[in-house]
Design a protein around this motif. Structure first.
Motif, mmCIF file in Angstrom:
data_model
loop_
_atom_site.group_PDB
_atom_site.id
_atom_site.type_symbol
_atom_site.label_atom_id
_atom_site.label_comp_id
_atom_site.label_asym_id
_atom_site.label_seq_id
_atom_site.Cartn_x
_atom_site.Cartn_y
_atom_site.Cartn_z
ATOM 1 N N ARG A 1 0.840 -1.206 0.000
ATOM 2 C CA ARG A 1 0.000 0.000 0.000
ATOM 3 C C ARG A 1 0.869 1.247 0.000
ATOM 4 O O ARG A 1 0.578 2.225 -0.692
ATOM 5 N N ARG A 2 1.949 1.207 0.773
ATOM 6 C CA ARG A 2 2.845 2.368 0.836
ATOM 7 C C ARG A 2 3.583 2.577 -0.492
ATOM 8 O O ARG A 2 3.997 3.686 -0.800
ATOM 9 N N TRP A 3 3.754 1.516 -1.244
ATOM 10 C CA TRP A 3 4.333 1.636 -2.583
ATOM 11 C C TRP A 3 3.265 1.939 -3.641
ATOM 12 O O TRP A 3 3.553 2.004 -4.821
ATOM 13 N N ASP A 4 2.026 2.097 -3.207
ATOM 14 C CA ASP A 4 0.885 2.304 -4.111
ATOM 15 C C ASP A 4 0.751 1.142 -5.090
ATOM 16 O O ASP A 4 0.560 1.321 -6.293
ATOM 17 N N MET A 5 0.863 -0.070 -4.563
ATOM 18 C CA MET A 5 0.706 -1.284 -5.354
ATOM 19 C C MET A 5 -0.459 -2.111 -4.817
ATOM 20 O O MET A 5 -0.792 -2.023 -3.632
ATOM 21 N N GLY A 6 -1.045 -2.904 -5.693
ATOM 22 C CA GLY A 6 -2.073 -3.854 -5.287
ATOM 23 C C GLY A 6 -1.758 -5.207 -5.895
ATOM 24 O O GLY A 6 -1.446 -5.306 -7.080
ATOM 25 N N LEU A 7 -1.820 -6.253 -5.096
ATOM 26 C CA LEU A 7 -1.448 -7.603 -5.543
ATOM 27 C C LEU A 7 -2.587 -8.563 -5.243
ATOM 28 O O LEU A 7 -3.085 -8.627 -4.112
ATOM 29 N N ARG A 8 -2.999 -9.324 -6.264
ATOM 30 C CA ARG A 8 -4.119 -10.232 -6.071
ATOM 31 C C ARG A 8 -3.913 -11.503 -6.888
ATOM 32 O O ARG A 8 -3.126 -11.532 -7.848
#
Length: 436
Positions: A49-56
């Motif tokens: 989240r702090r890297w502005d990433m989302g993983l799914r």
């Protein structure tokens, strides 16, 4: 890597029932509904989240795909983000299969992998149409289901428009026609953002003060104008969500956001002809008039065509830089000039106006007559002060804000003292040590 260009809408159940019929107005191909399950992963300290990433990991009909969405841009309901997809034979996370260059330098992938755990999930049925519009193909996806984190759940009714081929302007124009069916509003929050909120226990969203515009030191005037209006739109949409979730005080912040947009148009009015934004400003004015009702209904207004058309028109105006075709060569040159220099000039003019307005007031009621003017000027300062240290700007703003508060609270005995203190503030924009 692909760049997703999507418009997201939250839709009412009633409007969702009309979607298929509305889409018959255009040539299209329809796909049968599919059940989708997405499991989102995160570390305990929210590193992604702090890297502005989302993983799914997404599962569809016993097929699986790992997706990482990297930092991108969101304006209004338009989402543009780099996306990386990897097919999987089973729903097992393996981030080493993603391109190495997407991670911040020095990332230890094995250590990161060991820290990643399921955080929340989405379960929904997706129905899709591939619409041919103008010179473009646009995928319309309707998702109905829920976002869940532990015992907490939230219903999901979304319509996503994704540009599969063609022009972004076609996507925007198609959206303008689709919203005529009613019951849609722009969705500035992704499914992941809603999931993170639930994973944190779904606390009430707090009201936010209008921030001081954060802008790159070497920004042009045009970049500053885009950032200023984007800030106001973000402030509007954040508090729209808070208002819809039951906090009536958020309506004041929505009105503040619309007034901030009005101030932005005024600040850049010498460079952008009024005719370049006349349609947009008319829609914003009509919306402001609808908000003059003492207690408007949040759901009715936020899902109204009036509301979403104003937001969508503003988003379209910004992402397509629609003002450019109205500029002459002189204005184009000025728009590429230094935003900081522009701000210094405008801040000087605001200070001079405030000095003239409040230097010689004799009666308390005169302060009340000038409160709206003071409020507008302080909003303008928020949009013009991003090149300076926040502490210096806040120090200058504080006595003016105290004066405005005293006017609203009818603290007549304090008015002259607050005004005197405010007028003594040194000009931070002329102090080189205050620059960032």
């Amino acid at each position: 890597m692909t760049i997703e260009i999507e418009l997201k809408f939250i839709v009412t159940p009633h409007a969702a029932g009309k979607l298929a019929a509305a889409l018959t107005a255009w040539p299209h191909d329809h796909e049968s509904a599919q059940e989708l399950t997405n499991i989102y992963y995160e570390t305990e300290d929210n590193q992604l989240r702090r890297w502005d990433m989302g993983l799914r990991i997404r599962g569809v009909d016993k097929r699986f795909e790992m997706t990482l969405k990297a930092a991108g841009k969101t304006l209004g309901g338009l989402h543009q983000r780099p996306e990386y997809n990897v097919d999987l034979t089973e729903p097992v996370l393996d981030i080493t299969r993603l391109p190495a260059e997407i991670w911040p330098q020095g990332t230890a992938l094995a250590a990161l992998q060991s820290r990643l755990q399921p955080l929340f999930s989405t379960h929904f049925v997706r129905e899709k149409w591939l619409v041919r519009y103008q010179q473009s193909e646009i995928e319309v996806a309707f998702d109905q289901g829920e976002v869940a984190a532990g015992e907490l759940k939230e219903p999901l009714y979304e319509v996503e428009l994704e540009l599969k081929s063609g022009q972004r302007s076609d996507l925007m124009m198609f959206a303008h026609q689709l919203i005529a069916m009613g019951g849609l509003r722009l969705g500035s929050l992704s499914k992941a953002a809603r999931g993170y909120q639930l994973a944190q226990g779904n606390p009430a969203r707090p009201l936010r003060s209008l921030p001081i515009l954060n802008i790159a030191p070497k920004a042009t005037v045009e970049e500053g104008m885009l950032a200023a209006m984007s800030l106001a739109l973000s402030h509007w949409q954040y508090h729209e969500e808070v208002w819809l979730r039951g906090n009536p005080q958020a309506l004041t912040s929505v009105r503040e956001a619309l007034e901030t947009l009005r101030q932005a148009f005024a600040l850049f009015g010498a460079l952008v002809p009024r005719k370049a934004s006349s349609e947009l400003r008319q829609k914003l004015t009509a919306l402001e008039e609808a908000l003059t009702d003492a207690s408007p209904d949040a759901h009715s207004l936020c899902f109204s065509t009036l509301w979403v058309d104003a937001q969508l028109t503003l988003t379209h105006w910004l992402v397509e830089a629609q003002w450019q075709r109205w500029l002459d060569e002189k204005s184009k040159s000025k728009m590429q000039g230094s935003f900081k220099r522009f701000c210094d000039i405008m801040l000087g003019r605001i200070a001079a106006d405030l000095k003239e307005t409040f230097s010689d007031i004799r009666q308390p009621n005169e302060y009340h007559d000038k409160a709206a003017r003071l409020s507008r000027q302080l909003l303008a300062v928020h949009l013009l002060s991003g090149a300076y240290q926040v502490s210096a700007v806040e120090g200058w703003l504080a006595p003016w804000q105290q004066l405005l508060q005293a006017i609203h609270q009818q603290q007549a005995s304090w008015l002259n003292a607050h005004a005197s203190q405010a007028l003594k503030q040194p000009a931070f924009w002329l102090n080189g040590t205050a620059a960032r």
